[in-house]
Design a protein around this motif. Structure first.
Motif, short mmCIF file in Angstrom:
data_model
loop_
_atom_site.label_atom_id
_atom_site.label_comp_id
_atom_site.label_asym_id
_atom_site.label_seq_id
_atom_site.Cartn_x
_atom_site.Cartn_y
_atom_site.Cartn_z
N TYR A 37 4.92 -6.09 -1.02
CA TYR A 37 5.10 -7.49 -0.61
C TYR A 37 6.53 -7.94 -0.88
O TYR A 37 7.10 -8.70 -0.10
CB TYR A 37 4.11 -8.39 -1.33
CG TYR A 37 2.67 -8.13 -0.96
CD1 TYR A 37 2.32 -7.48 0.22
CD2 TYR A 37 1.64 -8.53 -1.80
CE1 TYR A 37 0.99 -7.24 0.55
CE2 TYR A 37 0.31 -8.30 -1.47
CZ TYR A 37 0.00 -7.65 -0.31
OH TYR A 37 -1.32 -7.42 0.02
N GLN A 40 8.59 -7.12 1.80
CA GLN A 40 8.08 -7.78 3.00
C GLN A 40 7.37 -6.81 3.93
O GLN A 40 7.45 -6.93 5.16
CB GLN A 40 9.19 -8.56 3.70
CG GLN A 40 9.77 -9.63 2.81
CD GLN A 40 10.81 -10.48 3.50
OE1 GLN A 40 11.12 -10.30 4.66
NE2 GLN A 40 11.36 -11.43 2.76
N ASP A 41 6.68 -5.86 3.35
CA ASP A 41 5.88 -4.91 4.11
C ASP A 41 4.41 -5.16 3.79
O ASP A 41 3.93 -4.82 2.70
CB ASP A 41 6.26 -3.47 3.73
CG ASP A 41 5.42 -2.42 4.45
OD1 ASP A 41 4.51 -2.78 5.23
OD2 ASP A 41 5.68 -1.22 4.24
N THR A 42 3.71 -5.79 4.70
CA THR A 42 2.28 -6.03 4.50
C THR A 42 1.44 -5.01 5.29
O THR A 42 0.25 -4.87 5.03
CB THR A 42 1.89 -7.45 4.95
OG1 THR A 42 2.28 -7.64 6.31
CG2 THR A 42 2.55 -8.49 4.06
N ARG A 43 2.07 -4.33 6.20
CA ARG A 43 1.36 -3.38 7.06
C ARG A 43 0.85 -2.17 6.26
O ARG A 43 -0.32 -1.79 6.37
CB ARG A 43 2.28 -2.91 8.19
CG ARG A 43 1.61 -2.00 9.19
CD ARG A 43 2.58 -1.70 10.36
NE ARG A 43 1.93 -0.92 11.37
CZ ARG A 43 1.98 0.40 11.44
NH1 ARG A 43 2.69 1.07 10.56
NH2 ARG A 43 1.35 1.04 12.39
N THR A 44 1.72 -1.57 5.45
CA THR A 44 1.33 -0.39 4.67
C THR A 44 0.18 -0.70 3.72
O THR A 44 -0.81 0.04 3.71
CB THR A 44 2.55 0.18 3.91
OG1 THR A 44 3.59 0.47 4.86
CG2 THR A 44 2.17 1.43 3.14
N PHE A 46 -2.06 -2.98 4.00
CA PHE A 46 -3.25 -3.23 4.82
C PHE A 46 -3.90 -1.92 5.24
O PHE A 46 -5.12 -1.75 5.13
CB PHE A 46 -2.89 -4.07 6.05
CG PHE A 46 -4.03 -4.19 7.01
CD1 PHE A 46 -5.06 -5.08 6.76
CD2 PHE A 46 -4.09 -3.39 8.14
CE1 PHE A 46 -6.14 -5.19 7.64
CE2 PHE A 46 -5.16 -3.48 9.02
CZ PHE A 46 -6.19 -4.38 8.77
N ILE A 47 -3.09 -0.99 5.73
CA ILE A 47 -3.63 0.29 6.20
C ILE A 47 -4.27 1.06 5.04
O ILE A 47 -5.39 1.56 5.15
CB ILE A 47 -2.53 1.13 6.88
CG1 ILE A 47 -2.11 0.46 8.19
CG2 ILE A 47 -2.99 2.56 7.13
CD1 ILE A 47 -0.85 1.04 8.82
N GLN A 90 3.69 6.11 -1.21
CA GLN A 90 4.43 5.42 -0.15
C GLN A 90 5.53 4.53 -0.73
O GLN A 90 6.64 4.47 -0.18
CB GLN A 90 3.48 4.57 0.70
CG GLN A 90 2.51 5.39 1.52
CD GLN A 90 3.24 6.26 2.54
OE1 GLN A 90 4.19 5.85 3.18
NE2 GLN A 90 2.79 7.49 2.66
#
Length: 185
Positions: A37, A40-44, A46-47, A90
């Motif tokens: 967060y 600013q990466d919410t995609r990783t 979430f997956i 990651q």
């Protein structure tokens, strides 16, 4: 209060013991989430979380059949372990690695302080058992509050003696004027 029977108490204690296995993975998972967060990466997250939920549901479907409610607790522990490893891997890639030696040293200091606290809480519980009376809620509460308070003080003292560096960060947060959200780094 008054609803639990001996069988229920044993079942809950076994479930809590199994869930305790997921405390470290859950904590790491939460820590790694904040790292993503902050970038600013919410995609990783979430997956990974979606896959983790799928892992938990799959394990729980089988584990419940064979191990009842205890299997659900084990499935939770396994899913958080998977999620923390996946997110940690990651995040390490995204952050160009971690300072593993510093993290390990800090974790060891915290583990020693926790072990000292655990022994003192155990001893305090044993020493105050005579205060606990199953028929009195106030005495039951006293039998809980005393060991917890002593444990908290012992943990902070041990952490100070072991020079747990995270305490200095916490102290700086608590001593800043106007400790509202604007005071955070």
């Amino acid at each position: 209060h008054g609803v639990m029977q001996a069988h229920s108490t044993h079942l809950v204690s076994v479930i809590l013991q199994i869930l305790a296995l997921s405390l470290v993975p859950f904590t790491l998972f939460q820590f790694f989430l904040r790292g993503f967060y902050a970038m600013q990466d919410t995609r990783t997250p979430f997956i990974v979380n979606a896959i983790s939920v799928a892992v938990a549901v799959t394990i729980n479907a089988f584990a419940f059949h064979f191990f009842a409610v205890q299997g659900l607790a084990a499935g939770n522990a396994i899913a958080y372990t998977f999620a923390s490893i996946a997110l940690g891997t990651q995040l390490a890639r995204a952050a160009n690695g971690f300072d593993i030696s510093r993290m390990t040293a800090s974790a060891m200091r915290i583990a020693v302080a926790s072990a000292v606290m655990g022994l003192v809480v155990w001893g305090t519980t044993r020493a105050t058992q005579h205060l606990v009376d199953a028929s009195s809620i106030a005495r039951q509460a006293l039998g809980l509050v005393i060991p917890v308070a002593v444990g908290g003080v012992v943990y902070v003292g041990a952490a100070i003696l072991l020079r747990v560096e995270e305490l200095s960060f916490l102290r700086s947060l608590l001593t800043r004027k106007g400790a509202g959200p604007d005071a955070l780094p």
